[in-house]
Design an enzyme around this catalytic site. Sequence first.
Site, short mmCIF file in Angstrom:
data_model
loop_
_atom_site.label_atom_id
_atom_site.label_comp_id
_atom_site.label_asym_id
_atom_site.label_seq_id
_atom_site.Cartn_x
_atom_site.Cartn_y
_atom_site.Cartn_z
CB SER A 54 -1.17 0.35 0.91
OG SER A 54 -1.35 1.53 1.50
CE LYS A 103 -2.51 -2.41 -0.80
NZ LYS A 103 -3.81 -2.62 -1.91
CD GLU A 108 -7.43 3.74 0.75
OE1 GLU A 108 -6.38 2.83 0.59
OE2 GLU A 108 -7.26 4.00 -0.47
CG HIS A 136 -5.08 -1.16 4.13
ND1 HIS A 136 -4.55 -0.56 2.99
CD2 HIS A 136 -3.95 0.30 4.69
CE1 HIS A 136 -3.76 0.63 3.12
NE2 HIS A 136 -3.65 1.29 3.46
CG ASN A 137 -6.76 -1.46 -1.00
OD1 ASN A 137 -5.90 -1.38 0.26
ND2 ASN A 137 -7.27 -1.14 -1.78
P1 NBP Z 1 -0.92 -2.56 -14.09
O1 NBP Z 1 -1.81 -3.13 -12.96
O2 NBP Z 1 -1.55 -1.34 -15.09
O3 NBP Z 1 -0.24 -3.77 -14.75
C1 NBP Z 1 -0.01 -2.93 -16.07
C2 NBP Z 1 1.39 -4.21 -15.76
O4 NBP Z 1 0.79 -5.52 -16.03
C3 NBP Z 1 3.03 -4.00 -17.71
O5 NBP Z 1 4.46 -4.36 -16.74
C4 NBP Z 1 1.96 -5.10 -18.45
O6 NBP Z 1 3.00 -5.23 -19.39
C5 NBP Z 1 1.83 -6.02 -17.01
N1 NBP Z 1 1.21 -6.76 -18.03
C6 NBP Z 1 -0.56 -7.21 -18.29
BR1 NBP Z 1 -1.14 -5.50 -18.23
N2 NBP Z 1 -0.95 -7.92 -18.61
C7 NBP Z 1 0.59 -8.86 -18.45
C8 NBP Z 1 0.98 -10.41 -19.42
N3 NBP Z 1 -0.28 -11.13 -19.99
N4 NBP Z 1 2.07 -11.44 -18.68
C9 NBP Z 1 2.89 -10.30 -18.37
N5 NBP Z 1 2.89 -8.90 -18.27
C10 NBP Z 1 1.60 -8.30 -18.02
O7 NBP Z 1 0.35 -1.45 -13.25
P2 NBP Z 1 0.63 -1.00 -11.77
O8 NBP Z 1 -0.72 0.09 -11.95
O9 NBP Z 1 2.07 -0.57 -12.35
O10 NBP Z 1 0.59 -2.06 -10.62
C11 NBP Z 1 0.57 -3.11 -10.48
C12 NBP Z 1 -0.57 -3.94 -9.54
O11 NBP Z 1 0.26 -3.28 -8.50
C13 NBP Z 1 -1.47 -4.08 -9.58
O12 NBP Z 1 -1.88 -5.75 -9.63
C14 NBP Z 1 -2.26 -3.06 -9.04
O13 NBP Z 1 -3.36 -3.78 -8.82
C15 NBP Z 1 -1.35 -3.17 -7.93
N6 NBP Z 1 -1.64 -1.56 -7.03
C16 NBP Z 1 -1.55 -0.93 -7.87
C17 NBP Z 1 -1.45 0.52 -6.79
C18 NBP Z 1 -1.70 1.70 -7.84
O14 NBP Z 1 -1.29 2.95 -6.96
N7 NBP Z 1 -1.43 1.96 -8.69
C19 NBP Z 1 -1.68 0.86 -5.30
C20 NBP Z 1 -0.91 -0.54 -5.39
C21 NBP Z 1 -1.34 -2.24 -6.21
P3 NBP Z 1 3.21 -4.40 -20.42
O15 NBP Z 1 4.17 -3.51 -20.06
O16 NBP Z 1 3.72 -5.91 -21.56
O17 NBP Z 1 2.15 -4.49 -20.60
#
Ligand code: NBP
Length: 480
Positions: free
Chosen positions: A128, A182, A189, A185-186
């Site tokens: 988080s 987690k 939130e 937690h959300n």
């Molecule tokens: P995203 O959730 O937007 O996912 C994008 C990533 O997933 C890219 O690296 C993409 O690769 C990869 N990907 C996908 Br889509 N499909 C794939 C597949 N079939 N095989 C391999 N790679 C694949 O990224 P994020 O916002 O950085 O979040 C990542 C995780 O963290 C998520 O689970 C999210 O829920 C969690 N999270 C996010 C936050 C936040 O604030 N954003 C906070 C806490 C947790 P590519 O580049 O090749 O398309």
Amino acid sequence: SKATIGVTGLAVMGRNLARNIARHGHTVAVHNRTTERMTSLVEDHGDEGTFVPCETLEDLVAAIERPRAIIVMVKAGEGTDAVIDELVPLLDEDDIVVDCGNAHFADTRRREAALRDKGLHFVGCGVSGGEIGALEGPSIMPGGSDHAYQRLGPILESIAADVDGTPCCTHVGPDGAGHFVKMVHNGIEYADMQLIAEAYDLLRHRLHLSPAEIGDVFREWNEGDLESFLIELTGEVLGQLDPRDDQQAFVDVVLDQAEQKGTGRWTVQSALDLGVPVTGIAEATFARSLSGHAEQREAARREFADDQPQVDDPPGGQEQYVEDVRRALYASKVVAYAQGFDQIMAGSEEYGWDVDPGAMATIWRGGCIIRARFLDRIAESYSDDAALVSLLVAPYFADAVRDGLDSWRRVVADAAAAGVPTPAFSSSLAYFDALRADRLPAALIQGLRDNFGAHTYRRIDSGDDAFHLQWGGDRSEGPA
Ligand code: NBP
């Protein structure tokens, strides 16, 4: 030399997590399905630490010392399964796959069991703090085996937020425990944000304060017991003007339909399964849903346009009312957290996780979205009494609620009279009153159930024995 750990999935979260790991002196192997994200990370931030660029998953696996630890930070759901399926055949016994995405804990349990069957470790790890947290120190909630935590713990603890020398990371428990915590937690939130929104709405409608003035109130509140990241952000958001004209309040030009990614819904669904009344989180989740029903809202607004309640300003004046709302907010917040911790304990019991609730409060003190001064008090309450049945009866919180009770009742009653919707304030008060009641009308419900469906009832004077009354017959009572 080999990398200590690998990260695959380098969108905002994975990229920042990898940089955080590198900045703490660990050599980190980095990979992304689309190679460009990997090369740009190394080009833009290669000087922050030691990165090992990997174009394929095979390269990634080859780059890491054994037993390997590989963080997967991809889009939750199918993305995670796709990466796991591709990765698993490349791994050796005792290697560890760490899913830091927002997985549902049931998926984590499934994946953990599948990898365990193959002699691998799977760690579902809640993270988080958004993208800034990932880079500068998130709150980290890892599940999985003790064995996996021994390998991972030192790295995760080094990159987590730190409060008074204590890292905001601890081993939560086996398999899905980390992602479950987690999730709750959300959910908390959601409740926190809904309560803040209701407090704002009350000050706006009952005192006719401007958003900027209410922002000042929140800034003041942030100096006291309510001090928290979300209260601080509220001051900032309410003080913001429309970036287009610098005239109107920003909050007045934002469409009033709250969106959600689903973790609040998951929390409520799980709470229903576990039989835990998380009314604060549920009301918060439903309030977001309601806000999105534009057509119904418009129809009701038009239908009841002339039915505005005519009420006086709150008695006691502005200062008294602001203090009442502050106390009502604090008491409602205590209820929301009490319910969230109940859910954590119920999940821990149901799935055999042995989660330490005080340790969860401790790792939420920094890095995460609900970080707050208040969490120290929760940790203390559980350390004083490990068998605490509800946070509401812990001495500190019982006093806080007692002190706020008159204010809480005044605010909820006044809001109802004035027609200002306060689903979370009101339901938290109802929860509190129900919990402390001598007798609940649940007895009548049991009577009705026995009458129409012979569902039986227990008596106050006959232990666990069940009875049924001959409602249509001679009205005698017999054993069930
Ligand atoms: P995203 O959730 O937007 O996912 C994008 C990533 O997933 C890219 O690296 C993409 O690769 C990869 N990907 C996908 Br889509 N499909 C794939 C597949 N079939 N095989 C391999 N790679 C694949 O990224 P994020 O916002 O950085 O979040 C990542 C995780 O963290 C998520 O689970 C999210 O829920 C969690 N999270 C996010 C936050 C936040 O604030 N954003 C906070 C806490 C947790 P590519 O580049 O090749 O398309």
